[in-house]
Design a protein around this motif. Sequence first.
Motif, short mmCIF file in Angstrom:
data_model
loop_
_atom_site.label_atom_id
_atom_site.label_comp_id
_atom_site.label_asym_id
_atom_site.label_seq_id
_atom_site.Cartn_x
_atom_site.Cartn_y
_atom_site.Cartn_z
N ALA A 12 49.70 38.36 51.34
CA ALA A 12 49.35 36.99 52.03
C ALA A 12 47.99 36.82 52.27
CB ALA A 12 50.14 37.02 53.49
N SER A 13 47.25 38.02 52.22
CA SER A 13 45.85 37.79 52.27
C SER A 13 45.00 37.19 51.03
CB SER A 13 44.92 39.19 52.31
OG SER A 13 45.32 40.30 51.39
N TYR A 14 45.81 37.13 49.99
CA TYR A 14 45.21 36.10 48.66
C TYR A 14 46.19 35.16 48.30
CZ TYR A 14 41.76 39.63 48.12
OH TYR A 14 40.47 40.72 48.32
N SER A 15 46.74 34.59 49.41
CA SER A 15 47.70 33.40 48.90
C SER A 15 46.86 32.42 48.59
CB SER A 15 48.25 32.89 50.31
OG SER A 15 47.38 32.50 51.50
N PRO A 66 54.16 34.13 50.54
CA PRO A 66 53.07 34.86 50.88
C PRO A 66 53.93 36.03 51.69
CG PRO A 66 52.53 32.75 51.56
CD PRO A 66 53.93 32.70 51.11
N ILE A 67 53.60 37.46 51.88
CA ILE A 67 54.08 38.42 52.55
C ILE A 67 52.87 39.40 53.01
CG2 ILE A 67 55.62 40.29 52.14
CD1 ILE A 67 57.01 37.92 51.70
N GLU A 68 52.99 39.75 54.23
CA GLU A 68 52.08 40.53 54.60
C GLU A 68 51.73 41.90 53.83
OE1 GLU A 68 50.23 44.09 56.35
OE2 GLU A 68 52.31 44.00 56.41
N ARG A 69 50.41 42.40 53.46
CA ARG A 69 50.26 43.27 52.50
C ARG A 69 51.07 44.60 52.37
NH1 ARG A 69 44.32 44.78 50.24
NH2 ARG A 69 44.54 42.59 49.73
N ALA A 70 51.28 45.34 53.44
CA ALA A 70 51.95 46.48 53.36
C ALA A 70 53.45 46.12 53.12
CB ALA A 70 51.83 47.12 54.67
N ALA A 101 37.52 27.79 36.79
CA ALA A 101 37.35 26.76 37.97
C ALA A 101 37.96 27.69 39.20
CB ALA A 101 38.14 25.52 37.59
N MET A 102 38.84 28.31 39.11
CA MET A 102 39.56 29.16 40.03
C MET A 102 38.43 30.22 40.53
SD MET A 102 43.30 29.80 38.38
CE MET A 102 43.94 30.86 39.98
N ASN A 103 37.81 30.88 39.82
CA ASN A 103 36.79 31.64 40.10
C ASN A 103 35.59 31.18 41.16
OD1 ASN A 103 35.09 33.87 40.32
ND2 ASN A 103 34.50 34.08 38.03
N GLN A 104 35.30 30.04 40.47
CA GLN A 104 34.06 29.40 41.06
C GLN A 104 34.43 28.89 42.46
OE1 GLN A 104 30.97 29.26 39.59
NE2 GLN A 104 30.52 28.70 41.70
N ALA A 105 35.67 28.22 42.44
CA ALA A 105 36.10 27.75 43.76
C ALA A 105 36.26 28.80 44.88
CB ALA A 105 37.30 26.80 43.59
N LEU A 106 37.19 29.89 44.67
CA LEU A 106 37.57 30.90 45.43
C LEU A 106 36.64 32.11 45.58
CD1 LEU A 106 41.13 31.13 44.14
CD2 LEU A 106 40.38 29.89 46.21
#
Length: 518
Positions: free
Chosen positions: A369-372, A393-397, A309-314
């Motif tokens: 954060a880009s995958y929050s 969430p934290i900025e990626r770097a 369900a997560m895969n389909q929604a996202l």
Amino acid sequence: MNSSSSGMTRRDLLVVGALGLAAGVPGLARAAAPAGQLTYGVHVSLAPIWFDPAETQALVTPFMVLYALHDAMVKPMPDSVQAPCLAESWSMSEDGLTCEFTLRSGAKFHNGDPVTADDVKFSFERYRGANQALIKKQVAAVEAPDARHVRFRMTEPWPDFLTFYSSASGAGWIVPKKYVEKVGEDGFRQAPIGAGPYKFVSFTPGIELVLEAFDGYWRKTPAVKRIVMKSIPDEATRLAALKHGEIDIAYSIRGELAQELQQTRGLRLSSVVTQATNSIYFPEQWDPKSPWHDLRVRQSANLALDRDAMNQALFLGGCKISNSAVVPSTFEYYWEPPPAVYDPGKAKKLLAEAGFPNGFDGGPFWCDASYSNIGEVAVNYFQEVGIRTKLQPIERAGFAAAYAAKKYTKGILRNASGAFGNAATRLASFVVEGGSNVYGSYPDIDALYPQQAKELDPKKRAAILARMQQLVHEKAIYAPLWELAFLNGVGPRVGEPSLGKIPGFPYTGPFEDMTLKS
């Protein structure tokens, strides 16, 4: 969301002001792009650490820049996972103790200096990124007998030398020795010089990186003369920018926005199943006082997630659910685990058996954060079975640096790596004691790693690596999610976006193969 008859959605209208676009123009008003320039909307804030191969982290993100600015002795390319690049050839001695490279004649750095064996030796000795301790332990010496030959001497036979050197680290990506020594480490990071298809022009932190084609690149002169990578962390803003011609390629467009992109005339959706395994890590599992120390609790977390369900929604169902925590199914020596199971009833039962009939506080859930959005959905599923956790969430770097520095000692975190390699390289980074992203380890797994590292019989080595992966699964060190589908938007000016050409690689590569429509 369907586009209106004018081609403008409500989201477009909300974002128009922020982009400086002309509201009120019927249809999709497109900005006039400079001739010969291709502009990216990048999903993360670009970090200067990614401009320097010596700092390469155990994830795929740095290679988004490395493939443009720099070149490697050997690297993954469309036709081979170990394609000859700055090295035109190499050979390994029969005893497995010496690997010798011959450099390509005519390869140059952006300042015109030739790429020499001294640069190769210097780049290796300077390397301090992912897996550096293991690599330098295994390599006894690097010799440069002349300008075009480099010799690596091993402490013992090491079947994975070329895998680690070519792709599972940045040690084989070459920088100019004389220039680095002249400008210093800070100077190099501010104005990097490489041997790749594009040379550095400027970098504005948080805004953009500008690169120009390097006419002297050995493989071919890039067709696209100028690249601009704009940091646009907000997904809706990236899509609106793509629609209005502010950018030509938008990285990472998901869920409803991806559906909207598919329905927008003139835009293309490029979906690539990557070698980026995604999972949830439990760094507290080695703390006897933590609920996560109990295997049943970690098994409960695994059962709580409805991955389909997560895969389909996202991701529109594009991810591959292999149930492997850190080793993608395309890698050499991959072991196939049992299928993932979604069973919230059994998850609650296991929590009760572990002494938590009313659930427990699982601590913060740290994530890039880009995958929050992945974290948000996972938090909801955990909540349903009684595992209470709050997304951070934290900025990626910053997230990657803190993860590798072992700062996330409380709670759980999202693990992801799209780095190249094989089963052994991933286990080295994410499972075995001393790994760049390892918070704790298990003696029985640790004991197997040196055995496989020196095993020259492929079948025996495969059996050891399979057992290691089986133990990772049985101990529920992670809650695996999937092999990520990276969904990108491509605008009408782009001919060849060079996306998906290097198997498993989510970003553009090779850059010199990109084209714009005439």
